[in-house]
Design a protein around this motif. Structure first.
Motif, PDB file in Angstrom:
ATOM      1  N   GLU A  99     -22.344  -3.679 -22.265  1.00 30.33           N
ATOM      2  CA  GLU A  99     -22.192  -4.919 -22.092  1.00 30.33           C
ATOM      3  C   GLU A  99     -21.040  -5.319 -22.739  1.00 30.33           C
ATOM      4  O   GLU A  99     -20.283  -4.638 -23.373  1.00 30.33           O
ATOM      5  CB  GLU A  99     -23.191  -5.856 -22.867  1.00 30.33           C
ATOM      6  N   ASP A 100     -20.369  -6.500 -22.403  1.00 33.46           N
ATOM      7  CA  ASP A 100     -19.055  -7.065 -22.881  1.00 33.46           C
ATOM      8  C   ASP A 100     -19.115  -7.357 -24.466  1.00 33.46           C
ATOM      9  O   ASP A 100     -20.191  -7.754 -24.929  1.00 33.46           O
ATOM     10  CB  ASP A 100     -18.528  -8.195 -22.195  1.00 33.46           C
ATOM     11  N   PHE A 101     -18.259  -6.854 -25.275  1.00 36.60           N
ATOM     12  CA  PHE A 101     -18.501  -7.240 -26.628  1.00 36.60           C
ATOM     13  C   PHE A 101     -18.131  -8.765 -26.913  1.00 36.60           C
ATOM     14  O   PHE A 101     -17.245  -9.428 -26.128  1.00 36.60           O
ATOM     15  CB  PHE A 101     -17.284  -6.203 -27.534  1.00 36.60           C
ATOM     16  N   PRO A 102     -19.019  -9.466 -27.851  1.00 31.84           N
ATOM     17  CA  PRO A 102     -18.473 -10.681 -28.248  1.00 31.84           C
ATOM     18  C   PRO A 102     -17.122 -11.029 -28.655  1.00 31.84           C
ATOM     19  O   PRO A 102     -16.773 -10.084 -29.424  1.00 31.84           O
ATOM     20  CB  PRO A 102     -19.630 -11.186 -29.152  1.00 31.84           C
ATOM     21  N   GLU A 103     -16.740 -12.073 -28.402  1.00 29.05           N
ATOM     22  CA  GLU A 103     -15.291 -12.646 -29.057  1.00 29.05           C
ATOM     23  C   GLU A 103     -15.450 -12.915 -30.524  1.00 29.05           C
ATOM     24  O   GLU A 103     -16.473 -13.686 -30.627  1.00 29.05           O
ATOM     25  CB  GLU A 103     -14.763 -13.621 -28.238  1.00 29.05           C
TER      26      GLU A 103
END
Length: 110
Positions: A105-109
């Motif tokens: 999954e995309d890493f959180p900002e």
């Protein structure tokens, strides 16, 4: 692959590499990343000169880069390192005991 097509649709880049690791201790100062070659480099005069010129040009654009072609005694391996901020888009640090984010999954900002 269909999921990846949708993932990259809104992005300028076309590839992504994620690494996950565990540091032995909390770093003090700047974090660096790089690569080294364990075998002695055998570059000819022209090849080594061209590499030196290219690396000096890169050094002028990226502060903090360090490189070496190694030495003939084997005391120092050939290597190149960059400050992490020059090539990592995101760094996610999780506290001991916390679960790191899933790699798919995309890493959180932050």
């Amino acid at each position: 692959l269909i999921g990846m097509t949708n993932y990259f649709r809104k992005k300028k880049r076309r590839f992504e590499m994620k690494l996950q690791g565990k540091l032995k201790y909390k770093p003090k100062g700047n974090l660096y990343g790089g690569a080294e070659v364990t075998d002695q480099m055998r570059l000819g005069l022209v090849s080594k000169g061209l590499c030196s010129i290219l690396l000096k040009l890169v050094s002028q654009k990226i502060a903090g880069i360090h490189y070496s072609f190694g030495d003939s005694k084997g005391d120092e391996w050939a290597h190149i390192v960059f400050p992490a901020w020059t090539f990592f888009d995101k760094i996610v640090a999780t506290k001991p005991g916390d679960t790191p984010p899933p790699m798919d999954e995309d890493f959180p900002e932050s």
